[in-house]
Design an enzyme around this catalytic site. Structure first.
Site, mmCIF file in Angstrom:
data_model
loop_
_atom_site.group_PDB
_atom_site.id
_atom_site.type_symbol
_atom_site.label_atom_id
_atom_site.label_comp_id
_atom_site.label_asym_id
_atom_site.label_seq_id
_atom_site.Cartn_x
_atom_site.Cartn_y
_atom_site.Cartn_z
ATOM 1 N N PHE A 115 0.816 -1.223 0.000
ATOM 2 C CA PHE A 115 0.000 0.000 0.000
ATOM 3 C C PHE A 115 0.843 1.264 0.000
ATOM 4 O O PHE A 115 0.338 2.340 -0.297
ATOM 5 C CB PHE A 115 -0.991 -0.015 1.180
ATOM 6 C CG PHE A 115 -0.541 0.749 2.394
ATOM 7 C CD1 PHE A 115 0.301 0.168 3.323
ATOM 8 C CD2 PHE A 115 -0.963 2.042 2.597
ATOM 9 C CE1 PHE A 115 0.715 0.881 4.439
ATOM 10 C CE2 PHE A 115 -0.553 2.763 3.710
ATOM 11 C CZ PHE A 115 0.296 2.184 4.631
ATOM 12 N N LYS A 116 2.133 1.147 0.305
ATOM 13 C CA LYS A 116 2.993 2.326 0.286
ATOM 14 C C LYS A 116 2.987 2.993 -1.091
ATOM 15 O O LYS A 116 3.227 4.186 -1.203
ATOM 16 C CB LYS A 116 4.427 1.956 0.669
ATOM 17 C CG LYS A 116 4.598 1.255 2.004
ATOM 18 C CD LYS A 116 4.193 2.126 3.173
ATOM 19 C CE LYS A 116 4.677 1.594 4.515
ATOM 20 N NZ LYS A 116 4.012 0.357 4.948
ATOM 21 N N ASP A 117 2.718 2.215 -2.142
ATOM 22 C CA ASP A 117 2.655 2.796 -3.493
ATOM 23 C C ASP A 117 1.554 3.848 -3.620
ATOM 24 O O ASP A 117 1.659 4.744 -4.455
ATOM 25 C CB ASP A 117 2.381 1.702 -4.539
ATOM 26 C CG ASP A 117 3.571 0.770 -4.735
ATOM 27 O OD1 ASP A 117 4.713 1.248 -4.669
ATOM 28 O OD2 ASP A 117 3.337 -0.436 -4.950
ATOM 29 N N LEU A 120 3.484 6.821 -2.293
ATOM 30 C CA LEU A 120 4.835 7.056 -2.817
ATOM 31 C C LEU A 120 4.878 7.149 -4.337
ATOM 32 O O LEU A 120 5.895 7.524 -4.903
ATOM 33 C CB LEU A 120 5.795 6.001 -2.284
ATOM 34 C CG LEU A 120 6.181 6.300 -0.822
ATOM 35 C CD1 LEU A 120 6.799 5.086 -0.160
ATOM 36 C CD2 LEU A 120 7.127 7.489 -0.742
#
Ligand SMILES: *Cc1c(COP(=O)(O)O)cnc(C)c1O
Length: 499
Positions: A115-117, A120
């Protein structure tokens, strides 16, 4: 031009100085060690039911324009368009999957399958735009501590972005084999990856110390560099994360799964408290969210905090099968503490000083009463594995270990309270990222297979194509070999920058 509608940002530890969003994004962390917070949480300026035919990108604009008020419409739409494009393997960007009476909000369809995408993919564009707006001449050095997923997502986002360098520190023995391989095979002249002998908290503390080192900052400026952060302490990560909670509600409305105005619960597998804080902001913007359910693994500091009002990091750090949640100092909780302390920077700074000196603080009873919409619980290793197997056997749907922690806690909450409201579970990683733990949970016979044999096996079981992010690293060469001690991080940075 600053108007009454503009939102300004100040530090949670000293709110005398207020700066526009673009400057807060560029700085990452305030000089006093505090986190930037908006001076108010804006309300959505159009009804949710009017958004049902909007795309993810359009909803992103509706949400982000309310926070990043010093970005022009063109700048913001440009950032959004570049971020949420074909790097995602579905046009929906964040699809909802219904399984066993819950809606899994799949936040792992971006370039690095976690989920960091979601944040980011856009942060580099926000930062470059912010640098231009503020006439920044220096090269921006992104310094990042990672528990496994942020590192790769930040590397992918910033690789070969002109005017930037990115340095990532990860706990050498604290990430999954696939996570490590993803990072150490990262291409791009401006990317640097360093393993440290220490855990995530050590990495995060090291990075925070480098940020607040005034002498180093002077030296950097002299050489044409300035630091910023890609960690969730950067407000430029928090804001894009609010979007998918709005989107999830709109999708439930669109598909007739929820009535307009009906409240939903959200369950978030939590580490640094960024994702669930975004849900809290969404609630305060007007999204009908009843309970914010905070799920921890065996590093259950937050569970204890919600139960007792005492935040106590003095305990053993446990390595679990959900490494991205192996955290004892949840940085973003500070933004919530500041708020429930009545937006009182001095009071918050006292709590944070106690945390750094004694590893502990206790909030007042009055502050505690403001946490009634939060519920915390945790899942043990066995419960987590059992849940993966059980959900697979019941529905064929395969979730990763972090999402499984949330799924266990969701059930604990429902059993304890009988509250059966529609529930959205934040699904934070693809099972392909934690293949070994996931496959072992399903059947111990997989134990003897190699990581990539397991990938193919999982693809068959789940009936899901192997994601590109995994295909890419099958044969990729290892390009980063550096390892250092936890007290050598500053020297490592100086060496990379040649200062
Ligand atoms: C980072 C991460 C988390 C924790 O999110 P926070 O915003 O730090 O609370 C949970 N699951 C996965 C897979 C992650 O990468």
């Amino acid at each position: 031009m600053v108007t009454g509608m503009d939102i300004l940002y100040s530090s949670t530890r000293n709110d005398e100085k207020r700066i526009p969003a673009s400057q807060a994004i560029l700085k990452g962390l305030s000089e006093d060690g505090g986190l930037f917070v908006p001076d108010r949480i804006p309300e959505l300026d159009r009804p949710l039911k009017d958004m049902t035919d909007m795309s993810y990108q359009e909803i992103a604009y509706e949400v982000m324009k309310l926070y990043l008020t010093d970005f022009t419409e063109e700048e913001l739409k440009n950032c959004i368009g570049r971020a949420y494009d074909s790097k995602f393997d579905t046009e929906e960007i964040a699809p909802l999957a219904e399984a066993d009476h819950a809606y899994y909000l799949e936040l792992f369809h971006g370039a690095t399958i976690a989920f960091k995408d979601m944040a980011l993919s856009i942060l580099p564009h926000l930062m470059i735009t912010a640098a231009k707006k503020n006439h920044v001449e220096e090269e921006i050095v992104i310094l990042t501590a990672t528990s496994g997923d942020t590192g790769k997502a930040a590397l992918a986002g910033f690789a070969d972005v002109e005017g930037t360098k990115i340095i990532v520190f990860y706990p050498k023995n604290g990430v999954s084999p696939i996570q490590e391989k993803q990072m150490v095979t990262q291409k791009g002249k401006n990317t640097f990856v360093i393993g440290i002998h220490g855990n995530f908290d050590d990495a995060q503390t090291g990075v925070k110390n480098i940020f607040s080192d005034r002498e180093l900052e002077e030296k950097m400026l002299g050489k044409g560099f300035r630091f910023s952060s890609a960690n969730s302490i950067n407000i430029g990560r928090l804001v894009p994360q609010i979007v998918y909670y709005v989107y999830a509600y709109v999708k439930l409305l669109q598909h007739g799964k929820i009535d307009d105005g009906e409240e939903m619960n959200v369950v978030v597998p939590t580490g640094n408290f960024g994702n669930i804080l975004a849900a809290f902001y969404a609630k305060n913007m007007g999204v009908p969210i009843a309970k914010l359910i905070c799920a921890s693994n065996e590093n259950k500091v937050l569970y204890d905090f919600f139960r007792t009002g005492s935040y106590d990091r003095n305990r053993e750090f446990v390595l679990t099968s959900s490494p991205s949640m192996d955290i004892l100092i949840s940085s973003n909780l500070e933004r919530l503490i500041y708020r429930i302390a009545g937006n009182d920077a001095r009071k918050n700074a006292e709590f944070m000083a106690a945390l750094s000196q004694d590893g502990e603080y206790r909030i007042t009873e009055e502050m505690g009463t403001q946490l009634k919409d939060f519920y915390g619980n945790y899942a043990g290793e066995q419960e987590t594995a059992d849940r993966i197997r059980e959900l697979y056997e019941k529905t064929g749907y395969i979730i990763d270990t972090h999402t499984a922690v949330a799924s266990v806690v969701c059930r604990k909450y429902q059993e304890e309270t009988g509250d059966m409201r529609k529930t959205v579970i934040a699904s934070t990683a693809s099972p392909f990222k934690f293949t070994r733990s996931v496959m072992n949970a399903i059947d111990s016979k997989y134990d003897s297979m190699t990581d990539f044999e397991l990938v193919d096996e999982l693809s068959g079981l789940a009936n899901v194509k192997v994601p590109n992010a995994i295909e890419e690293i099958r044969t990729a060469a290892v390009l980063h070999h550096t390892v250092c001690e936890k007290d050598e991080m500053k020297e490592a940075v100086e060496k990379i920058l040649g200062i």
